[in-house]
Design an enzyme around this catalytic site. Structure first.
Site, mmCIF file in Angstrom:
data_model
loop_
_atom_site.group_PDB
_atom_site.id
_atom_site.type_symbol
_atom_site.label_atom_id
_atom_site.label_comp_id
_atom_site.label_asym_id
_atom_site.label_seq_id
_atom_site.Cartn_x
_atom_site.Cartn_y
_atom_site.Cartn_z
ATOM 1 N N GLU A 223 0.887 -1.177 0.009
ATOM 2 C CA GLU A 223 -0.027 0.188 -0.013
ATOM 3 C C GLU A 223 1.043 1.283 0.154
ATOM 4 O O GLU A 223 1.844 1.082 0.788
ATOM 5 C CB GLU A 223 -0.853 0.036 1.421
ATOM 6 C CG GLU A 223 -1.703 1.090 1.530
ATOM 7 C CD GLU A 223 -3.026 0.919 2.641
ATOM 8 O OE1 GLU A 223 -2.532 0.127 3.338
ATOM 9 O OE2 GLU A 223 -3.620 1.445 2.642
ATOM 10 N N SER B 60 21.582 0.569 33.973
ATOM 11 C CA SER B 60 21.557 0.706 35.484
ATOM 12 C C SER B 60 21.880 -0.613 36.081
ATOM 13 O O SER B 60 21.769 -0.682 37.562
ATOM 14 C CB SER B 60 20.045 1.280 35.820
ATOM 15 O OG SER B 60 19.179 0.192 35.505
ATOM 16 N N LYS C 65 -8.945 2.670 -2.548
ATOM 17 C CA LYS C 65 -9.488 2.166 -1.463
ATOM 18 C C LYS C 65 -10.642 2.416 -1.029
ATOM 19 O O LYS C 65 -11.026 3.584 -1.236
ATOM 20 C CB LYS C 65 -8.348 2.446 -0.367
ATOM 21 C CG LYS C 65 -8.262 1.553 0.828
ATOM 22 C CD LYS C 65 -7.146 2.005 1.883
ATOM 23 C CE LYS C 65 -7.148 0.960 3.100
ATOM 24 N NZ LYS C 65 -6.022 1.337 3.907
ATOM 25 N N CYS D 258 -5.488 -3.132 1.999
ATOM 26 C CA CYS D 258 -5.311 -3.142 3.454
ATOM 27 C C CYS D 258 -6.643 -3.320 4.291
ATOM 28 O O CYS D 258 -7.124 -4.451 4.337
ATOM 29 C CB CYS D 258 -4.502 -2.556 4.038
ATOM 30 S SG CYS D 258 -3.646 -2.777 5.651
HETATM 31 N N1 LIG Z 1 22.903 3.829 37.987
HETATM 32 C C1 LIG Z 1 22.736 4.154 36.719
HETATM 33 N N2 LIG Z 1 23.558 3.999 35.717
HETATM 34 C C2 LIG Z 1 22.951 4.252 34.385
HETATM 35 N N3 LIG Z 1 21.820 4.506 34.220
HETATM 36 C C3 LIG Z 1 20.888 4.531 35.084
HETATM 37 C C4 LIG Z 1 21.176 4.304 36.559
HETATM 38 N N4 LIG Z 1 20.024 4.510 37.124
HETATM 39 C C5 LIG Z 1 19.048 4.889 36.342
HETATM 40 N N5 LIG Z 1 19.577 4.806 35.260
HETATM 41 C C6 LIG Z 1 18.919 5.011 33.675
HETATM 42 O O1 LIG Z 1 17.515 5.471 33.946
HETATM 43 C C7 LIG Z 1 16.703 4.717 33.630
HETATM 44 C C8 LIG Z 1 15.358 4.866 34.736
HETATM 45 O O2 LIG Z 1 15.827 4.393 35.839
HETATM 46 P P1 LIG Z 1 14.857 3.888 36.692
HETATM 47 O O3 LIG Z 1 15.515 3.664 38.081
HETATM 48 O O4 LIG Z 1 13.645 4.102 36.597
HETATM 49 O O5 LIG Z 1 15.108 2.236 36.002
HETATM 50 P P2 LIG Z 1 13.975 1.169 35.558
HETATM 51 O O6 LIG Z 1 12.937 2.196 34.758
HETATM 52 O O7 LIG Z 1 13.481 0.587 36.755
HETATM 53 O O8 LIG Z 1 14.903 0.781 34.658
HETATM 54 P P3 LIG Z 1 15.877 -0.475 34.971
HETATM 55 O O9 LIG Z 1 15.356 -1.448 35.302
HETATM 56 O O10 LIG Z 1 17.018 -0.250 33.805
HETATM 57 O O11 LIG Z 1 16.774 0.018 36.399
HETATM 58 C C9 LIG Z 1 17.311 3.620 33.670
HETATM 59 O O12 LIG Z 1 16.643 2.575 32.665
HETATM 60 C C10 LIG Z 1 18.607 3.727 33.015
HETATM 61 O O13 LIG Z 1 18.652 4.031 31.732
HETATM 62 N N1 LIG Z 2 -3.422 0.219 6.271
HETATM 63 C C1 LIG Z 2 -4.490 -0.341 6.941
HETATM 64 O O1 LIG Z 2 -5.465 -0.382 6.084
HETATM 65 C C2 LIG Z 2 -4.302 -0.863 8.125
HETATM 66 C C3 LIG Z 2 -5.310 -1.977 8.250
HETATM 67 C C4 LIG Z 2 -5.445 -3.032 9.390
HETATM 68 N N2 LIG Z 2 -6.314 -2.314 10.467
HETATM 69 C C5 LIG Z 2 -3.922 -3.254 10.101
HETATM 70 O O2 LIG Z 2 -3.770 -3.011 11.016
HETATM 71 O O3 LIG Z 2 -3.194 -3.887 9.492
#
Ligand SMILES: Nc1ncnc2c1ncn2[C@@H]1O[C@H](COP(=O)(O)OP(=O)(O)OP(=O)(O)O)[C@@H](O)[C@H]1O
Ligand SMILES: NC(=O)CC[C@H](N)C(=O)O
Ligand SMILES: Nc1ncnc2c1ncn2[C@@H]1O[C@H](COP(=O)(O)OP(=O)(O)OC[C@H]2O[C@@H]([n+]3cccc(C(=O)O)c3)[C@H](O)[C@@H]2O)[C@@H](O)[C@H]1O
Length: 717
Positions: A45, A363, A116, A178
């Site tokens: 499409e 993290s 279409k 589609c």
């Molecule tokens: N100590 C750290 N070092 C590097 N990056 C971090 C650290 N803490 C947090 N981050 C970054 O910030 C994001 C959000 O942090 P959060 O603590 O909410 O983690 P999360 O969403 O539980 O993700 P994760 O499971 O990866 O820890 C993380 O996914 C990571 O990318």
């Molecule tokens: N382009 C379309 O028409 C998408 C149709 C359809 N609902 C899909 O999700 O694939």
């Protein structure tokens, strides 16, 4: 007697407005179809301009350039690409109105424009914003072709409308675009009843977890099983410039069986599948469904566009060409879909953005681990494509290496080496980070081959707090465990989280510079769909990245994906990550103990969040109907009062944090319950967070239940 036909359906990795690239891929697919001996080639499409052009579809340029591309194809169809019916998709203006069309051409002539007939406006789709559906059923009109076409073939007019092509050998070919397959009364129904042998469906259908099963088994096979006929399904594949990943899966089916099936997730820029089928079997299959024959006699005929071209193989050719055998298809698991869809999307984004790799703040928790694993999966896909001789992959990989690799070096390249070259991970620790998470991050990075570093950002945190202290004449915020109030506690968490974002962008910009390499890196975001819905993230922290491959995937599915990576690729460093309770590590330990876990902080479990999310969308539940739905679903384990409290808590948090959805990092769309405010889930972001009317209505129901004795004690399990 047999009437064998050989047909081809395609998947192409089109890119919105990349007319030159799109033309090249279309020509390549026609060549491949011809090489496969096919006499009909179906594209996807809007393949000429790319399905995802969105508001560019309102610009006349898009149609003008599309006709210019058709003129090129038309020219070639008189030459090396002759004797094959070519069906392409593009927007067409007719009587001041834009239609989403298929164009059938053959040997230098445009035979039919088929608009279409059912627009798709669900979820991410907005087709009615750009097109109108063709309402004149079984009607053909005359279309005045633009000069760019007439210059090629002197043709002034061609038919436009709801018509069917009849070949010189009597075989009839009908068209669907589609959504026409998805509507209650699919176009294939009337066409099948009126005796159309081959139905072509050109699609722009994107990936959503668990969707391909419905598309293939319930719709395509359902349609041909009930009505008989040959059915060709072509689809775009890849990221054409947006959050969507079109997931290919070209299919050739007949009478409820599959005869050829293309890949759902692949890096190859063009894929052509072909099958040799017997049209005679359509007659015999349909004729045996006696009840539908009666319906068939009642059905109105379609206007035919007659073409003096035989689609059936001639007798000798037919004798030499065996019929294609039916296939048994196994659908991918959700984990396999996650291991392929987002990685393929990231690859398209990386190579098309001409950036040199990714920067990922790692993290040691599950979400950033899942993103790291996706990059590793992407590298595996790229290496597989390289080793199977994919020229585009060769070109793209070599670009990432500054075009320095020779054939032998490319052949020796492993997925770990590629990962080490393009994935830069960094543990950004503070005084609240634990030794365990630091080690987990390092171990995972080592196992997947990423270029990893570990830094402490406390000096930056203290410097920013110092600025505040000086500005406020010595006010120093404290964590809750140190006696601070909620606001202080949150501000101290958020400053760590936000500085991680600033430092990530710095590292993304200069990591390659520091190594004497050219280019910059894309920052990867790691907030999952549940956190975004609940708003359990700091606005403009690491969630504010360039792209986020997991922003449309729920925590439960991500856990499954990590388990899959652990067992499939032997990434045993994931064991510790999976075993640890999810925590933000933004608050200090108390007596050596973790005081902060995600689920306690959020006041709900990730499992509950998944249920709320699905009830909100696609369930369309507001607070009251969600409460009613959960009385049934959770009544065995929670009292109505507990359920009411959970629903109110969810909606309060959702409403307080909805503004964060307006700045969510562009994320791979993978779920019907994605809260993406930009394309998918359009909502206000300033709510009355007390929901007074709605919550009172819940309370009235609680009173009713109490009065009826149905609301006794809490029975939390
Ligand atoms: N100590 C750290 N070092 C590097 N990056 C971090 C650290 N803490 C947090 N981050 C970054 O910030 C994001 C959000 O942090 P959060 O603590 O909410 O983690 P999360 O969403 O539980 O993700 P994760 O499971 O990866 O820890 C993380 O996914 C990571 O990318
Ligand atoms: N382009 C379309 O028409 C998408 C149709 C359809 N609902 C899909 O999700 O694939
Ligand atoms: N309706 C509205 N429209 C526009 N803006 C609105 C608003 N309501 C508040 N705001 C503004 O929003 C801002 C508050 O939002 P924000 O700064 O995000 O901060 P906030 O949501 O208050 O706190 C972040 C939350 O995320 C949690 N968290 C958990 C895990 C990890 C991470 C992490 O980042 O690593 C974070 C953290 O524990 C905390 O609960 C304020 O500036 C406020 O004025």
């Amino acid at each position: 007697m047999t009437r064998k036909v050989r047909l081809s359906a395609c998947c192409m990795n089109q890119w919105s407005l990349d007319f030159a690239g799109n033309l090249e891929r279309i020509l390549q697919s026609i060549r491949k179809a011809k090489e496969a001996g096919s006499r009909l080639r179906l594209g996807s499409e809007l393949e000429i301009c790319g399905y995802g052009c969105a508001d560019h579809l309102l610009e006349p340029d898009t149609t003008t350039h599309s006709w210019e591309v058709v003129a090129e194809i038309l020219q070639r169809s008189k030459d090396d690409l002759s004797d094959i019916i070519i069906v392409v998709g593009m927007p067409v203006f007719y009587k001041n109105t834009a239609y989403n069309c298929l164009i059938a051409l053959l040997n230098g002539k445009i035979e039919l424009i088929r608009p279409k007939m059912a627009m798709c406006d669900d979820d991410n789709y907005r087709e009615s914003r750009w097109f109108v559906s063709w309402r004149k059923q079984r009607t053909l009109e005359q279309f005045l072709l633009p000069d760019v076409i007439t210059d090629v073939n002197k043709q002034r007019f061609c038919p436009i409308g709801d018509g069917v092509i009849q070949m010189g050998d009597g075989v009839t070919v009908g068209f669907e675009i589609c959504e026409e397959l998805w509507t209650a009364k699919g176009s294939y129904l009337d066409m099948s009843l009126s005796g159309v042998d081959i139905i072509l469906n050109a699609s722009g259908s994107h990936h959503v977890l668990r969707k391909s099963n419905k598309r293939l088994n319930r719709l395509i096979l359902g349609a041909t099983e009930k009505n008989g006929g040959i059915y060709l399904f072509s689809n775009q594949r890849g990221c054409d410039g947006d959050r969507l990943y079109y997931d290919g899966s070209a299919t050739i089916a007949q009478n409820g069986s599959i005869y050829a099936q293309g890949a759902q997730f692949e890096l190859a820029e063009t894929e052509v599948i072909s099958a040799t089928l017997d049209v005679e079997r359509v007659d015999s299959y349909r004729n045996r469904i006696r009840s539908s024959r009666v319906e068939s006699t009642r059905s109105e005929s379609y206007p035919y566009v007659q073409i003096d071209f035989r689609v059936c193989l001639d007798e000798l050719e037919a004798l030499k060409t065996p019929l294609t055998e039916p296939l048994t298809i196994t659908m991918p698991t959700v984990e396999e879909e996650i291991a392929s869809g987002p990685p393929a999307w990231m690859w398209d984004y990386l190579r098309r953005s001409k950036q040199s790799g990714f920067f990922l703040p790692l993290s040691g928790g599950r979400d950033s681990a899942a993103v790291a694993c996706m990059v590793s999966c992407m590298c595996r896909m790229v290496i597989n494509a390289l080793h199977s001789g994919d020229k585009q992959a060769y070109h793209d990989v070599n670009y990432l290496f500054g075009n320095s690799l020779d054939d032998a070096a490319i052949k020796r390249l492993t997925h770990d080496q590629l990962c080490g070259h393009i994935l830069f991970t960094c543990y950004l620790g503070t005084q609240n980070s634990s030794k365990e998470t630091k080690e987990r991050a390092g171990a995972l990075a080592t196992q997947i081959g990423a270029s990893h570093s570990s830094v402490l950002i406390d000096t930056a945190v203290s410097a920013v707090i110092k600025i505040f202290e000086i500005a406020t004449g010595g006010r120093l915020p404290r964590f809750r465990v140190e006696g601070g109030e909620g606001r202080e506690n949150l501000a101290l968490q958020n400053i760590q989280a936000r500085l991680r974002m600033v430092i990530s962008y710095l590292f993304a910009q200069l990591s390659l510079w520091a190594k004497g390499r050219p280019g910059g890196l894309l920052v990867l975001g790691t907030a999952n769909v549940d956190e975004c819905l609940r708003g359990y993230l700091t606005k403009y922290d690491c969630s504010s990245a360039d792209i986020n491959p997991i922003g449309g995937i729920c925590k439960g599915d991500l856990n499954g994906f990590l388990q899959y990576c652990l067992s499939k690729f032997g990434l045993d460093s994931l064991t510790g990550i999976l075993d640890a309770p999810p925590t933000a590590e933004l608050e200090p330990l108390q007596d050596g103990q973790l005081v902060q876990t995600d689920e306690a902080d959020m006041g709900m479990t990730y499992e509950e969040l998944g249920v709320f999310g699905r009830l909100r969308l696609p369930g369309s539940c507001g607070p009251y109907s969600m409460f009613i739905a959960l009385l049934d679903k959770w009544g065995h384990k929670h009292s109505p009062h507990e359920i009411a409290a959970k629903v109110k808590h969810f909606f309060r948090c959702y409403a307080i944090n909805r503004h964060k959805a307006t700045v969510l990092t562009p994320a791979y769309h993978a779920e019907h319950y994605s809260p993406d405010d930009h394309r998918h889930d359009h909502r206000p972001f300033l709510y009355n967070v007390d929901w007074p009317w709605q919550f009172k209505r819940i309370d009235r129901t609680l009173e009713l239940l109490e009065k009826s004795g149905l609301c006794t004690n809490a029975t939390q399990s």
